[in-house]
Design a protein around this motif. Structure first.
Motif, PDB file in Angstrom:
ATOM      1  N   LEU A  97      19.361 -81.098  75.518  1.00 54.57           N
ATOM      2  CA  LEU A  97      19.381 -79.988  74.559  1.00 54.57           C
ATOM      3  C   LEU A  97      19.295 -78.657  75.290  1.00 54.57           C
ATOM      4  N   PHE A  98      18.450 -78.586  76.321  1.00 53.41           N
ATOM      5  CA  PHE A  98      18.329 -77.350  77.091  1.00 53.41           C
ATOM      6  C   PHE A  98      19.667 -76.967  77.724  1.00 53.41           C
ATOM      7  N   ARG A  99      20.333 -77.940  78.349  1.00 53.39           N
ATOM      8  CA  ARG A  99      21.635 -77.651  78.983  1.00 53.39           C
ATOM      9  C   ARG A  99      22.660 -77.169  77.967  1.00 53.39           C
ATOM     10  N   ALA A 100      22.715 -77.830  76.825  1.00 52.28           N
ATOM     11  CA  ALA A 100      23.671 -77.429  75.786  1.00 52.28           C
ATOM     12  C   ALA A 100      23.362 -76.023  75.281  1.00 52.28           C
ATOM     13  N   ALA A 101      22.091 -75.731  75.052  1.00 55.21           N
ATOM     14  CA  ALA A 101      21.702 -74.404  74.571  1.00 55.21           C
ATOM     15  C   ALA A 101      21.961 -73.343  75.623  1.00 55.21           C
ATOM     16  N   ASP A 102      21.723 -73.694  76.887  1.00 58.31           N
ATOM     17  CA  ASP A 102      21.952 -72.757  77.983  1.00 58.31           C
ATOM     18  C   ASP A 102      23.436 -72.434  78.113  1.00 58.31           C
ATOM     19  N   GLY A 123      19.107 -83.627  58.392  1.00 55.31           N
ATOM     20  CA  GLY A 123      20.197 -82.677  58.189  1.00 55.31           C
ATOM     21  C   GLY A 123      19.910 -81.710  57.051  1.00 55.31           C
ATOM     22  N   GLU A 124      19.362 -82.241  55.964  1.00 61.45           N
ATOM     23  CA  GLU A 124      19.027 -81.393  54.814  1.00 61.45           C
ATOM     24  C   GLU A 124      17.882 -80.442  55.137  1.00 61.45           C
ATOM     25  N   LEU A 125      16.859 -80.963  55.817  1.00 60.18           N
ATOM     26  CA  LEU A 125      15.700 -80.129  56.156  1.00 60.18           C
ATOM     27  C   LEU A 125      16.055 -79.029  57.156  1.00 60.18           C
ATOM     28  N   ALA A 126      17.027 -79.309  58.002  1.00 56.73           N
ATOM     29  CA  ALA A 126      17.398 -78.345  59.037  1.00 56.73           C
ATOM     30  C   ALA A 126      18.513 -77.404  58.595  1.00 56.73           C
ATOM     31  N   GLU A 127      18.841 -77.433  57.314  1.00 55.85           N
ATOM     32  CA  GLU A 127      19.870 -76.535  56.786  1.00 55.85           C
ATOM     33  C   GLU A 127      19.495 -75.089  57.118  1.00 55.85           C
ATOM     34  N   LEU A 159      13.799 -75.489  66.830  1.00 51.95           N
ATOM     35  CA  LEU A 159      13.208 -76.808  67.057  1.00 51.95           C
ATOM     36  C   LEU A 159      11.682 -76.715  66.977  1.00 51.95           C
ATOM     37  N   GLY A 160      11.120 -75.603  67.444  1.00 52.27           N
ATOM     38  CA  GLY A 160       9.676 -75.403  67.361  1.00 52.27           C
ATOM     39  C   GLY A 160       9.194 -75.338  65.928  1.00 52.27           C
ATOM     40  N   GLU A 188      23.025 -74.508  64.829  1.00 53.16           N
ATOM     41  CA  GLU A 188      23.909 -75.680  64.774  1.00 53.16           C
ATOM     42  C   GLU A 188      23.524 -76.735  65.812  1.00 53.16           C
ATOM     43  N   LEU A 189      23.194 -76.298  67.020  1.00 49.66           N
ATOM     44  CA  LEU A 189      22.778 -77.252  68.050  1.00 49.66           C
ATOM     45  C   LEU A 189      21.545 -78.048  67.613  1.00 49.66           C
ATOM     46  N   VAL A 190      20.625 -77.400  66.948  1.00 44.09           N
ATOM     47  CA  VAL A 190      19.409 -78.070  66.490  1.00 44.09           C
ATOM     48  C   VAL A 190      19.746 -79.067  65.384  1.00 44.09           C
ATOM     49  N   ARG A 191      20.578 -78.671  64.444  1.00 40.35           N
ATOM     50  CA  ARG A 191      20.969 -79.594  63.359  1.00 40.35           C
ATOM     51  C   ARG A 191      21.638 -80.841  63.939  1.00 40.35           C
ATOM     52  N   ASN A 192      22.584 -80.643  64.847  1.00 47.08           N
ATOM     53  CA  ASN A 192      23.275 -81.778  65.465  1.00 47.08           C
ATOM     54  C   ASN A 192      22.313 -82.631  66.285  1.00 47.08           C
ATOM     55  N   PHE A 193      21.422 -81.975  66.992  1.00 43.93           N
ATOM     56  CA  PHE A 193      20.443 -82.684  67.817  1.00 43.93           C
ATOM     57  C   PHE A 193      19.534 -83.547  66.949  1.00 43.93           C
ATOM     58  N   LEU A 194      19.057 -83.003  65.847  1.00 44.99           N
ATOM     59  CA  LEU A 194      18.166 -83.762  64.964  1.00 44.99           C
ATOM     60  C   LEU A 194      18.874 -84.990  64.387  1.00 44.99           C
TER      61      LEU A 194
END
Length: 176
Positions: A12-17, A61-65, A29-30, A69-75
């Motif tokens: 996740l860090f690499r993708a976000a970076d 997916g619903e909670l992370a609406e 995410l926090g 986008e990276l966080v939604r996909n990650f979850l």
């Protein structure tokens, strides 16, 4: 920290970076990890191996609406991989990676009595000089320390308290 949590956090860090969205991903995410930690029902649902992974992915997916986008996909991904119960631990590992990349170190400073702001700043300055990194310190008071302090930075613990010294002395006397 488990190996899987470290691997997911690094990915996740690499993708976000790559997308230059580290701070936004870490914040989202926090917030989600905090929600999981503060809701025993949600934590139990996510950790329950009897609940279908696709159902967990759908709920996440619903909670992370509205989240990054990276966080939604990650979850959704970690739910499908059966790791949704590890969100708080993955967030903690991601926080450590971000801190390391940005030259920060989080330190918990525990003292026997409340320090003045000047005293705490002087201790933080010494840690910054020794480590060459920016220090973000949280302070805690534990009167049972009697005197001195305990520094906790990740897995590194420096116990310079009177209680710690007495315990080490007792241990030496018992083992001789």
């Amino acid at each position: 920290m488990a190996v899987a949590e470290r691997l997911y956090a690094r990915a996740l860090f690499r993708a976000a970076d790559e997308k230059q969205r580290v701070d936004a991903v870490l914040a989202d995410l926090g917030a989600f990890a905090e929600a999981v930690a503060s809701s025993p029902e949600l934590a139990a649902f996510l950790a329950n191996p009897q609940v279908d992974r696709s159902a967990k992915a759908s709920v996440l997916g619903e909670l992370a609406e509205g989240a990054e986008e990276l966080v939604r996909n990650f979850l959704r991904l970690i739910a499908e991989k059966g790791r949704s119960g590890q969100i708080p631990a993955i967030h903690a590992e991601l926080q450590a990676l971000v801190d390391q990349a940005q030259g920060r170190v989080a330190v918990e400073l525990t003292t026997a009595f409340e320090l003045s702001d000047d005293e705490a700043a002087a201790i933080v300055k010494q840690i910054e000089n020794a480590s060459g990194r920016t220090v973000e310190a949280t302070r805690k008071v534990d009167p049972e320390l009697v005197g001195g302090l305990i520094l906790q930075a990740g897995s590194l613990r420096v116990d310079a308290s009177v209680r710690g010294r007495l315990e080490r002395l007792r241990h030496e006397l018992v083992t001789r």
